[in-house]
Write a protein that holds these residues in place. Sequence first.
Motif, mmCIF file in Angstrom:
data_model
loop_
_atom_site.group_PDB
_atom_site.id
_atom_site.type_symbol
_atom_site.label_atom_id
_atom_site.label_comp_id
_atom_site.label_asym_id
_atom_site.label_seq_id
_atom_site.Cartn_x
_atom_site.Cartn_y
_atom_site.Cartn_z
ATOM 1 N N UNK A 48 11.864 11.531 -27.313
ATOM 2 C CA UNK A 48 13.072 10.965 -26.713
ATOM 3 C C UNK A 48 13.032 9.441 -26.629
ATOM 4 N N UNK A 49 11.864 8.852 -26.905
ATOM 5 C CA UNK A 49 11.695 7.399 -26.803
ATOM 6 C C UNK A 49 11.958 6.677 -28.113
ATOM 7 N N UNK A 50 12.087 7.414 -29.224
ATOM 8 C CA UNK A 50 12.243 6.781 -30.521
ATOM 9 C C UNK A 50 11.464 7.541 -31.576
ATOM 10 N N UNK A 51 10.642 6.806 -32.365
ATOM 11 C CA UNK A 51 9.916 7.443 -33.453
ATOM 12 C C UNK A 51 8.440 7.036 -33.466
ATOM 13 N N UNK A 52 7.530 7.947 -33.136
ATOM 14 C CA UNK A 52 6.109 7.685 -33.324
ATOM 15 C C UNK A 52 5.782 7.730 -34.817
ATOM 16 N N UNK A 53 4.636 7.176 -35.194
ATOM 17 C CA UNK A 53 4.208 7.206 -36.588
ATOM 18 C C UNK A 53 2.742 7.609 -36.646
ATOM 19 N N UNK A 54 2.424 8.455 -37.630
ATOM 20 C CA UNK A 54 1.051 8.884 -37.881
ATOM 21 C C UNK A 54 0.619 8.349 -39.240
ATOM 22 N N UNK A 55 -0.688 8.104 -39.379
ATOM 23 C CA UNK A 55 -1.189 7.429 -40.571
ATOM 24 C C UNK A 55 -2.319 8.233 -41.206
ATOM 25 N N UNK A 56 -2.396 8.177 -42.556
ATOM 26 C CA UNK A 56 -3.452 8.870 -43.294
ATOM 27 C C UNK A 56 -3.714 8.127 -44.601
ATOM 28 N N UNK A 57 -4.948 8.205 -45.069
ATOM 29 C CA UNK A 57 -5.281 7.610 -46.367
ATOM 30 C C UNK A 57 -5.360 8.664 -47.467
ATOM 31 N N UNK A 58 -5.295 9.957 -47.079
ATOM 32 C CA UNK A 58 -5.496 11.013 -48.076
ATOM 33 C C UNK A 58 -4.560 12.210 -47.942
ATOM 34 N N UNK A 59 -3.583 12.145 -47.053
ATOM 35 C CA UNK A 59 -2.640 13.247 -46.799
ATOM 36 C C UNK A 59 -3.291 14.449 -46.122
ATOM 37 N N UNK A 60 -4.555 14.309 -45.754
ATOM 38 C CA UNK A 60 -5.282 15.412 -45.104
ATOM 39 C C UNK A 60 -5.678 15.038 -43.687
ATOM 40 N N UNK A 61 -6.325 13.894 -43.547
ATOM 41 C CA UNK A 61 -6.809 13.441 -42.243
ATOM 42 C C UNK A 61 -5.816 12.449 -41.635
ATOM 43 N N UNK A 62 -5.125 12.900 -40.606
ATOM 44 C CA UNK A 62 -4.104 12.085 -39.958
ATOM 45 C C UNK A 62 -4.603 11.583 -38.607
ATOM 46 N N UNK A 63 -4.183 10.388 -38.226
ATOM 47 C CA UNK A 63 -4.519 9.878 -36.898
ATOM 48 C C UNK A 63 -3.290 9.203 -36.306
ATOM 49 N N UNK A 64 -3.294 9.100 -34.999
ATOM 50 C CA UNK A 64 -2.173 8.482 -34.317
ATOM 51 C C UNK A 64 -1.746 9.296 -33.111
ATOM 52 N N UNK A 65 -0.585 8.945 -32.534
ATOM 53 C CA UNK A 65 0.385 7.976 -33.036
ATOM 54 C C UNK A 65 -0.198 6.563 -33.151
ATOM 55 N N UNK A 66 0.191 5.864 -34.228
ATOM 56 C CA UNK A 66 -0.445 4.603 -34.580
ATOM 57 C C UNK A 66 0.516 3.423 -34.594
ATOM 58 N N UNK A 67 1.739 3.624 -34.119
ATOM 59 C CA UNK A 67 2.715 2.549 -34.138
ATOM 60 C C UNK A 67 2.365 1.408 -33.207
ATOM 61 N N UNK A 68 2.980 0.262 -33.432
ATOM 62 C CA UNK A 68 2.681 -0.938 -32.648
ATOM 63 C C UNK A 68 3.469 -1.004 -31.340
ATOM 64 N N UNK A 69 4.375 -0.033 -31.144
ATOM 65 C CA UNK A 69 5.104 0.041 -29.894
ATOM 66 C C UNK A 69 4.387 0.908 -28.885
ATOM 67 N N UNK A 70 4.928 1.026 -27.687
ATOM 68 C CA UNK A 70 4.313 1.848 -26.637
ATOM 69 C C UNK A 70 4.140 3.279 -27.096
#
Length: 318
Positions: A48-70
């Motif tokens: 409800x706050x907007x859009x979090x973002x998750x990050x991966x270098x291989x499409x398998x191992x994801x980490x986050x939420x990694x966005x620069x906002x709260x």
Amino acid sequence: MKYLYLLCALFAAVTANAQSTSKDTLLLADPTIFYGGGQYYLYGTGSPKGFPVYQSSDLVNWHGPAGKGADGHALLKGDSYGTAKFWAPQVFKNKGKYYLAYAANEDLAIAESDSPLGPFKQKTIKAISGPVHQIDPFIFKDSDGKLYLYFVRLQKGNRIFVAPLKDDLSDIDTAAAKECVNSSLPWENTANSRWPVCEGPTVIKHNGLYYLLYSSNDYQNIDYAIGYATSTSPMGPWTKSPTNPIIDRHLVGFNGTGHGDIFIGRGGQMYYVLHTHNSNTRVQSRKTAIIKLAFTKDKPAALVADKNSFRFLTIDKD
């Protein structure tokens, strides 16, 4: 006693390792993946706050939420248009800037950032022009550099439209907007709804032909599925494929397959990221998955999905 102690220690180590490597399925609806600089960035509907973002270098191992906002958000409510119903984001890079197109308050908006991690903001907080409520934006840049916005108008059903997008991505040419496709075929409205749903547009160009992927049926329907149409122009007219739907519950074994985005990953592999229902008995929270796509060698080429490549995206448990 010594052997019993060693056995217990071994069991504890195995259990701890299993716990440390256990995964949770990512729960983002209407997902999109942006690939750039060797990194994959995943966004979707779910906060409800907007859009979090998750990050991966291989499409398998994801980490986050990694966005620069709260709370790891790439876009935060208050930095751009909208107070609720943050839906269906897409990240697009143009002339060194990153743009996030999305729906909020059942209107469209586009924010910008210097990074795919955000923060995405609008200098002037406003919605994209339109005569009715509009959702599900997708920005497409043609080979001649012209920009187009595909989107859904809530108008006698959910109907997909396209309009030329201004070079600065500030608005569309509403007078030039044209309807692309709507849900008129039996597979596209299995509930015989008075408000047929056609949504989630995403476009790719191949050998001079434009392919428009879309989702039909209400997202709560188990028959929510993905088809495509083709055109020789980004403005249409569009012809639906006779092989539709190309992704549905019969192909992958999960209900509610739909509303995603095409992306090209490492090595030029084409994927479609999508969501499914949470289970056979529950729609929410929807699960995020990917599947490989390919063009056949036919002329014109057909678009097909590889059912054996379907998998849910996961993240390590905390």
